[in-house]
Write an enzyme that holds these catalytic residues in place. Structure first.
Site, PDB file in Angstrom:
ATOM      1  CE  LYS B  84     -44.557 -28.984 -26.685  1.00 40.13           C
ATOM      2  NZ  LYS B  84     -44.995 -30.335 -26.306  1.00 40.13           N
ATOM      3  CE  LYS B 133     -21.754   4.910 -24.966  1.00 38.53           C
ATOM      4  NZ  LYS B 133     -22.520   3.730 -25.391  1.00 38.53           N
ATOM      5  CE  LYS B 159     -23.105   0.601 -18.650  1.00 40.53           C
ATOM      6  NZ  LYS B 159     -22.523   0.159 -19.941  1.00 40.53           N
ATOM      7  CG  ASP B 161     -19.888   0.737 -25.199  1.00 43.48           C
ATOM      8  OD1 ASP B 161     -21.059   0.495 -24.893  1.00 43.48           O
ATOM      9  OD2 ASP B 161     -19.564   1.318 -26.253  1.00 43.48           O
ATOM     10  N   GLY B 321     -29.172   7.114 -24.257  1.00 48.70           N
ATOM     11  CA  GLY B 321     -29.370   8.466 -24.758  1.00 48.70           C
ATOM     12  C   GLY B 321     -29.692   9.477 -23.668  1.00 48.70           C
ATOM     13  N   GLY B 343     -23.419   8.079 -21.538  1.00 51.80           N
ATOM     14  CA  GLY B 343     -22.144   7.860 -22.211  1.00 51.80           C
ATOM     15  C   GLY B 343     -21.898   8.913 -23.280  1.00 51.80           C
TER      16      GLY B 343
END
Lengths: 371, 371
Positions: B84, B133, B159, B161, B321, B343
């Site tokens: 909250k 990618k 791994k 994407d 990047g 990547g």
């Protein structure tokens, strides 16, 4: 196509940024893909919708994402349309158009507004819900007494406090049994129906297991905080055959819906998505009371709960610090299709919880000309 | 006690506000509780730690929450300390001290930094991970070719994407089999170990079911986006006996960690909590590259991954990047206990993916004097 609209600081290079997002968040790269392969991959490629300057400082653009790129879960949707992008400096997700081709895979509410109106026979006024307070450390006899008083005050529904986790002194299944008995007694005595929503907590696996067991024990409602557990827990609960009303609490969402220029517009995150995923009743900060969401934003959240859609409307709960003195305004602004949801005002009433609940209930009836 | 520290706009009434939170988020009310009952309930009551003015505009205060009020899940913790409250205007959670009494119930990483170093025999340099990618729409033969090239370039781990959901053309279990075979072949040929982390997606229930089945099929790692699914999914995965490395992706967390005065400090949400819940490798925006998190904040996240704690250190992945030209700086700032994760720089290399992966790997070895 799923169309997401974003706001960012205006720049003359906004079209390039939008194009880079449209490719980067879908197909990864395009220009160096062989033309024959491009033809096959075009169906996976995002496209820029529009790019526009809305003020000297603010730019807006939209991206069309192919529906087939996104699995029908809220997690997959958010990962694609505002996953990595959420981390890309000042950027805010302000719109999300979801076609029937996508939304058809979502369960939506079990009952929603129409189902709850039919089930509880409440047609010409808002529902009234009382929130337990002081639950931490409460014994079962204290729980029972407070439950009796809230019921005696005439409220429709009663829910746990969302911060109630330590229930050793009043365990879940015992609370459910007490509530079941008292609700049945009131139904027989007065004809008024109601439900009790205990706080459904734990890891996702625990939540699903507890929900199943609790329904077997007679549970007729649940409170869930889906922004800490992930909205997709609602989909799982629906798929598990949980058909009792689920109340979605907004705990933790504040950081994400906070004002510009980051995060997500509240009408998406508190309006559109919990309705799609399967909540029946969605709580959010009202413009009054103790949290005070901006009025236009709160109305936009409410609009999402009742606008035409493939899934039923949900009951909108503009909450936090609601007391009798705010009810006329609440109903004037939000209409009848809401739940008036209060806790401190009920339990803090100088004449006790029953009186507090009754004042709330009577005020709602009065404003709706039921008295 | 669990101690949470908050920053808010400074006000002379901050002590009152802090006291109201300490009661409101624990016991609900205090003054009107009978003195005898107060004695029993004291153990559930929150207390104000300190209240201080840190600048003309900013105040800071801390609240001690009794450990027993909070279940050992991230969801329960966040609901109490920033549920909250997250909606209460300008307020930011900037610190969270969790005693062993609380953290002892969390699984922590399966392997973590020490386990991954031992398992992969990589001791004197960062790990190197390549990100797929252009996965959307990719066929299994394209996946296989890209996997071969990344492996041939010498990276440790590969791994998916995080935006890869539509895998009809290269289904999960087939990708796992291809990866298994190629990793085994490389191990035999060169002695270099590795793993492939497919994107683990779906509702919580689907994620848990898929993970079990995938491990049976030979999966040796997973990518999860826990900020859309809820961090507690990591606890469930650990409890299900999933002992392969889990990579936590920061998708969607941007709105919550965005700069003051809302949300949660990134070192808590991207550092402390995923480590506790069970990630082995935690990705976050590096200060360089395409997302550019503030350098001090990124270093604070990293510090949380390696500071002394009851659970093992995790591998820190300052990402987004990253390319060869940034590696010296990355290692100077973050040290060896990281994963260099790239990547676009790999797949966009003018001489192809294998060359891109090799340049990255060679640069890491060179900077670490392994060449």
């Amino acid at each position: 196509m799923i169309t997401a609209t974003y706001e960012v600081p205006w720049s003359e290079h906004l079209m390039e940024r939008a194009e880079s997002i449209a490719i980067g968040m879908t197909i990864g790269a395009w220009d160096d893909v062989h033309p024959l392969r491009q033809k096959e991959l075009r169906a996976f490629r995002g496209e820029v919708g529009f790019v526009t300057q809305v003020s000297a400082e603010v730019g807006r653009f939209s991206i069309h994402y192919p529906v087939q790129n996104i699995k029908p879960t809220i997690g997959s949707l958010l990962t694609v349309v505002f996953g990595k992008l959420s981390l890309d400096g000042a950027i805010r997700l302000v719109g999300l158009d979801l076609p029937a081709e996508f939304t058809q895979h979502f369960p939506g509410p079990a009952l929603g507004l129409p189902g709850l109106r039919a089930k509880f026979g409440v047609h010409h006024r808002p529902f009234v819900m009382s929130i337990f307070k002081r639950e931490n450390g409460a014994r079962l006899d204290e729980f029972t007494e407070a439950f009796e008083q809230q019921l005696a005050g005439g409220v429709d529904w009663i829910k746990d406090d969302e911060i109630f986790f330590h229930d050793d002194n009043a365990p879940l299944f015992e609370r459910i049994q007490v509530a079941r008995k008292l609700l049945d007694e009131r139904l027989e005595r007065t004809g008024q129906k109601g439900f009790y929503a205990p706080n459904l907590v734990g890891t996702p696996k625990e939540i699903l297991g507890t929900a199943r067991a609790a329904v077997e024990q007679g549970a007729d409602g649940f409170l869930v905080s889906p922004y800490v557990v992930g909205l997709d827990i609602l989909i799982d609960l629906r798929r598990e055959g949980i058909e009792v009303p689920i109340i979605a609490h907004p705990a933790f969402v504040g950081g994400t819906i906070a004002p510009h220029p980051y995060g997500i517009a509240p009408d998406i995150l508190l309006g559109q998505l919990p309705r799609l995923a399967g909540a029946d009743i969605v709580l959010f900060p009202s413009p009054y009371g103790s949290l005070g969401m901006n009025r236009n934003l709160a109305l936009a959240v409410h609009q999402r709960h009742i606008e035409p859609s493939r899934v039923p409307e949900v009951v909108s709960g503009p909450s936090a610090g609601i007391h009798a003195g705010l009810i006329a305004q609440l109903i004037e602004d939000f209409g009848y299709d809401i739940v008036v949801n209060a806790g401190s005002a009920i339990h803090g009433h100088p004449h006790g919880t029953e009186a507090g609940a009754r004042v709330l209930m009577d005020t709602v009836r009065e404003v709706c000309h039921e008295l």
